[in-house]
Design an enzyme around this catalytic site. Sequence first.
Site, PDB file in Angstrom:
ATOM      1  N   SER A   1       0.835  -1.054  -0.007  1.00 40.09           N
ATOM      2  CA  SER A   1       0.072  -0.099  -0.033  1.00 40.09           C
ATOM      3  C   SER A   1       0.971   1.187   0.099  1.00 40.09           C
ATOM      4  CB  SER A   1      -0.976   0.019   1.122  1.00 40.09           C
ATOM      5  OG  SER A   1       0.068   0.347   2.454  1.00 40.09           O
TER       6      SER A   1
ATOM      7  N   ASP B   1      -1.136  -1.852  -4.205  1.00 42.21           N
ATOM      8  CA  ASP B   1      -2.644  -1.826  -3.529  1.00 42.21           C
ATOM      9  C   ASP B   1      -3.014  -0.272  -3.605  1.00 42.21           C
ATOM     10  OD1 ASP B   1      -4.858  -2.514  -2.211  1.00 42.21           O
ATOM     11  OD2 ASP B   1      -4.074  -2.308  -0.154  1.00 42.21           O
TER      12      ASP B   1
ATOM     13  N   GLU C   1     -11.273   0.392 -10.239  1.00 40.99           N
ATOM     14  CA  GLU C   1     -12.183   0.166  -9.088  1.00 40.99           C
ATOM     15  C   GLU C   1     -13.302   1.258  -9.555  1.00 40.99           C
ATOM     16  OE1 GLU C   1     -11.161   0.580  -4.932  1.00 40.99           O
ATOM     17  OE2 GLU C   1     -13.253   1.190  -4.401  1.00 40.99           O
TER      18      GLU C   1
ATOM     19  N   HIS D   1     -12.696  -0.461   4.709  1.00 35.78           N
ATOM     20  CA  HIS D   1     -11.402  -0.617   5.402  1.00 35.78           C
ATOM     21  C   HIS D   1     -11.418  -0.504   6.624  1.00 35.78           C
ATOM     22  CE1 HIS D   1     -10.102   0.291   0.993  1.00 35.78           C
ATOM     23  NE2 HIS D   1      -9.480  -0.829   1.123  1.00 35.78           N
ATOM     24  N   GLY D   2     -10.261  -1.062   7.283  1.00 38.58           N
ATOM     25  CA  GLY D   2     -10.233  -0.935   8.997  1.00 38.58           C
ATOM     26  C   GLY D   2     -10.975  -1.923   9.791  1.00 38.58           C
TER      27      GLY D   2
ATOM     28  N   GLY E   1     -11.614  -4.427   1.638  1.00 42.86           N
ATOM     29  CA  GLY E   1     -11.887  -4.017   3.084  1.00 42.86           C
ATOM     30  C   GLY E   1     -12.948  -5.424   3.590  1.00 42.86           C
TER      31      GLY E   1
ATOM     32  N   ASN F   1      -9.111  -8.762  -0.147  1.00 45.12           N
ATOM     33  CA  ASN F   1      -7.933  -8.019   0.297  1.00 45.12           C
ATOM     34  C   ASN F   1      -8.218  -8.163   1.783  1.00 45.12           C
ATOM     35  OD1 ASN F   1      -7.234  -7.499  -2.138  1.00 45.12           O
ATOM     36  ND2 ASN F   1      -7.461  -5.388  -1.813  1.00 45.12           N
TER      37      ASN F   1
ATOM     38  N   ASP G   1      -5.854  -6.764   5.303  1.00 39.48           N
ATOM     39  CA  ASP G   1      -4.841  -6.240   6.104  1.00 39.48           C
ATOM     40  C   ASP G   1      -5.374  -6.256   7.685  1.00 39.48           C
ATOM     41  OD1 ASP G   1      -2.861  -4.671   6.694  1.00 39.48           O
ATOM     42  OD2 ASP G   1      -3.216  -3.024   5.510  1.00 39.48           O
ATOM     43  N   SER G   2      -6.378  -5.576   8.003  1.00 42.30           N
ATOM     44  CA  SER G   2      -6.423  -5.135   9.073  1.00 42.30           C
ATOM     45  C   SER G   2      -6.580  -6.659  10.181  1.00 42.30           C
ATOM     46  CB  SER G   2      -7.713  -4.652   9.475  1.00 42.30           C
ATOM     47  OG  SER G   2      -8.013  -3.360   8.795  1.00 42.30           O
TER      48      SER G   2
HETATM   49  P1  13P Z   1      -9.353  -4.524   5.567  1.00 36.88           P
HETATM   50  O1  13P Z   1      -8.959  -3.093   6.311  1.00 36.88           O
HETATM   51  O2  13P Z   1     -10.667  -4.805   5.765  1.00 36.88           O
HETATM   52  O3  13P Z   1      -8.260  -5.554   5.934  1.00 36.88           O
HETATM   53  O4  13P Z   1      -9.077  -4.243   3.972  1.00 36.88           O
HETATM   54  C1  13P Z   1      -7.965  -4.244   3.318  1.00 36.88           C
HETATM   55  C2  13P Z   1      -7.736  -3.572   2.142  1.00 36.88           C
HETATM   56  O5  13P Z   1      -8.723  -3.854   1.372  1.00 36.88           O
HETATM   57  C3  13P Z   1      -6.546  -3.280   1.180  1.00 36.88           C
HETATM   58  O6  13P Z   1      -6.585  -2.998   0.152  1.00 36.88           O
HETATM   59  O1  G3H Z   2      -6.374  -0.219   1.753  1.00 38.41           O
HETATM   60  C1  G3H Z   2      -5.674  -0.096   2.894  1.00 38.41           C
HETATM   61  C2  G3H Z   2      -4.779  -0.988   3.532  1.00 38.41           C
HETATM   62  O2  G3H Z   2      -5.227  -1.482   4.611  1.00 38.41           O
HETATM   63  C3  G3H Z   2      -3.478  -0.348   3.697  1.00 38.41           C
HETATM   64  O3  G3H Z   2      -3.565   0.352   4.478  1.00 38.41           O
HETATM   65  O4  G3H Z   2      -2.046   2.653   3.599  1.00 38.41           O
HETATM   66  O5  G3H Z   2      -2.278   2.269   6.176  1.00 38.41           O
HETATM   67  O6  G3H Z   2      -0.981   0.490   4.757  1.00 38.41           O
HETATM   68  P1  G3H Z   2      -2.133   1.598   4.825  1.00 38.41           P
HETATM   69 ZN    ZN Z   3      -8.273  -1.521  -0.254  1.00 34.11          ZN
END
Ligand code: 13P
Ligand code: G3H
Ligand code: ZN
Length: 330
Positions: A56, A93, A145, A189-190, A233, A275, A277-278
Site C-alpha cells: 500500500s 494496492d 475500481e 477498510h479498517g 475491506g 483483500n 490487512d486489518s
Molecule cells: P481491511 O482493512 O478490511 O483488511 O481491507 C484491506 C484492503 O482492502 C487493502 O486494500
Molecule cells: O487499503 C488499505 C490497506 O489496509 C493499507 O493501509 O495505507 O495504512 O498501509 P495503509
Molecule cells: Zn483496499
Amino acid sequence: MVNYKELGLVNTKEIFKKAIDGKYAIPAFNFNNMEQMQAIIQACVEEKSPVILQVSSGARKYANQTLLRYMAQGAVEYAKELGYAIPVVLHLDHGDSFELCKDCIDMGFSSVMIDGSHHSYEDNIALTRKVVEYAHAHGVTVEGELGVLAGIEDDVVAEHHTYTQPEEVEDFVKKTGVDSLAISIGTSHGANKFTPEQCTRDANGVLIPPPLRFDILEEIEKRIPGFPIVLHGASSVPQDLVAIINKYGGAMKDAIGIPEDELRKAASSAVCKINIDSDGRIAMTAAVREVLATQPAEFDPRKYLGPARDGLKKLYKHKVVNVLGSAGKA
Ligand code: 13P
Ligand code: G3H
Ligand code: ZN
C-alpha cells in the site's frame, strides 16, 4: 528497469481464471515488514495456496518500496526453501497515479491497482486506460475500481458507501481493458466497518452487521460473466483477538468486521481476490500485547515479534483453508 518475470513472480491472469473456474478466491495480504512476509509465505506454502503480496501507499512510506520489492523477490526463493514453489504476485494496492503505477511496473511489480474511484466516471476511465496500456506492454495485470467504499480509502474519507452501479461495469471494463474490477457492495477498510447502531443483535447479544449487497454482485456477474471481481475491506475482525488486545491494555472499541460466511459465499462467486490487512494487524498486536504484558522483563524484539509472526501465520492459514478456499490450489 526489471521485469517481474526475472524475479520469479507471476501476474494475476492465470490464477484468477483458475479461481473463478474453481469457485475460490486468492488471498491478497498486505505486508510492511519481514515478519508479515514470512508469516504469509509460511502459511501459503504449508497450505499450498497461491498468494498476492500487497504493497500500500502506507507500506511504501513506512518500509520503502525498493526494500519491499526485494523482500517479495526473496519470498519466491523462501517458498522454494520451505519446500513448495507457490505462485507469488507482487501487487500495488490502491495506486493513485499513472506515475506511481509506472514506477512499480518498472521495478518489477507483476500487478498494479489504479484506484480512480474518487474521480468522475470519465476521468476514472481515462486514467485506468493509460495505466492498462503501459502495464500490458510489460505483461503486468491491472485492477481498476468502480464505486467508493465508506470510511478511509486512499486518504479520502467517505461517510457513506457509493455502491458500484452494475449498469457501468460492462462499459468500464470494455473501455479500460482492465484485468479485474474492485467493487463496492458494503465492505470498508479498517477494524470499525459498522457502528453498533447499524447492527442487530442475536439471542446472545452478539452484534450482527447488515449483510453485503449480494444483489449488486449478482447483477454485476450477469453483465460481465466470468470477469474477475475483487473485494477490498474484507477483514472479519476476529473478536477473540480483539478481546486479547483489550485484556492486555488495548482500547479497541466497537470493532466489527465482515462475517466469514459472507466472504465464503463471495469467494465461491466471481470474486477471485479478497483483500485482508486489518485482521493481520489485529493478530500481530494481540500477540505483542500479550507477551509484553505477561513477560514485562522481556526486551528482545524477537521474543514478541516471533509470537506475532506465529499468530499471523495461524490467522492466514485459517483464511486460506476456511474462508477463501484457496488451500491446495497452488
Ligand atoms: P481491511 O482493512 O478490511 O483488511 O481491507 C484491506 C484492503 O482492502 C487493502 O486494500
Ligand atoms: O487499503 C488499505 C490497506 O489496509 C493499507 O493501509 O495505507 O495504512 O498501509 P495503509
Ligand atoms: Zn483496499
